[in-house]
Scaffold this motif. Sequence first.
Motif, PDB file in Angstrom:
ATOM      1  N   UNK A 273       3.318   8.715   1.639  1.00  0.00           N
ATOM      2  CA  UNK A 273       3.681   6.882   1.562  1.00  0.00           C
ATOM      3  C   UNK A 273       4.846   6.188   1.793  1.00  0.00           C
ATOM      4  N   UNK A 274       5.790   6.986   1.910  1.00  0.00           N
ATOM      5  CA  UNK A 274       7.212   7.300   3.093  1.00  0.00           C
ATOM      6  C   UNK A 274       6.422   6.737   4.629  1.00  0.00           C
ATOM      7  N   UNK A 275       5.522   7.193   4.822  1.00  0.00           N
ATOM      8  CA  UNK A 275       5.647   6.613   6.539  1.00  0.00           C
ATOM      9  C   UNK A 275       4.520   5.396   6.392  1.00  0.00           C
ATOM     10  N   UNK A 276       3.585   5.406   4.731  1.00  0.00           N
ATOM     11  CA  UNK A 276       3.253   3.354   5.851  1.00  0.00           C
ATOM     12  C   UNK A 276       4.653   2.621   5.485  1.00  0.00           C
ATOM     13  N   UNK A 277       5.247   2.998   4.550  1.00  0.00           N
ATOM     14  CA  UNK A 277       6.681   2.563   4.079  1.00  0.00           C
ATOM     15  C   UNK A 277       8.076   2.264   4.997  1.00  0.00           C
TER      16      UNK A 277
ATOM     17  N   UNK B 181       0.572  -0.950   0.119  1.00  0.00           N
ATOM     18  CA  UNK B 181      -0.275  -0.083  -0.044  1.00  0.00           C
ATOM     19  C   UNK B 181       0.921   0.996  -0.134  1.00  0.00           C
ATOM     20  N   UNK B 182       2.457   1.330   0.900  1.00  0.00           N
ATOM     21  CA  UNK B 182       2.664   2.631   0.616  1.00  0.00           C
ATOM     22  C   UNK B 182       3.919   3.001  -0.240  1.00  0.00           C
ATOM     23  N   UNK B 183       3.558   1.406  -1.554  1.00  0.00           N
ATOM     24  CA  UNK B 183       4.139   1.694  -2.339  1.00  0.00           C
ATOM     25  C   UNK B 183       3.689   2.532  -3.067  1.00  0.00           C
TER      26      UNK B 183
END
Length: 108
Positions: free
Chosen positions: A78-82, A60-62
């Motif tokens: 997105x970076x936070x999710x990764x 999802x983050x990617x």
Amino acid sequence: MWCVGVLVCGLVIAATLASAAQAHAIAAPAGDGRLQQVISNLRNVIVGLLVALATLFATIGGVRYLLAGGDPGEAEAGKRTLRNAAIGYGIAALAPVLVEILKYVVGS
């Protein structure tokens, strides 16, 4: 950040089950290892679920990062999710060690 909370809850459940198995192993005859095996299998399943959840969040983050389209806010999300997925992988990798530490602290 809630995925880290889910991972920690999984570790606490695994530690509780391991403590119960240890207490049962002390009270049970020496040849009764079935409960220990069930607890070990359950702990492995929980770690597998943690890794699957971290993989989902990494995906999802990617996708969020790739589809940001120049929007800095979406790229940062997105970076936070990764980053959270990486923390989840780390906790899943350290799960056996953390369970042993929790067993030591609890005293079983």
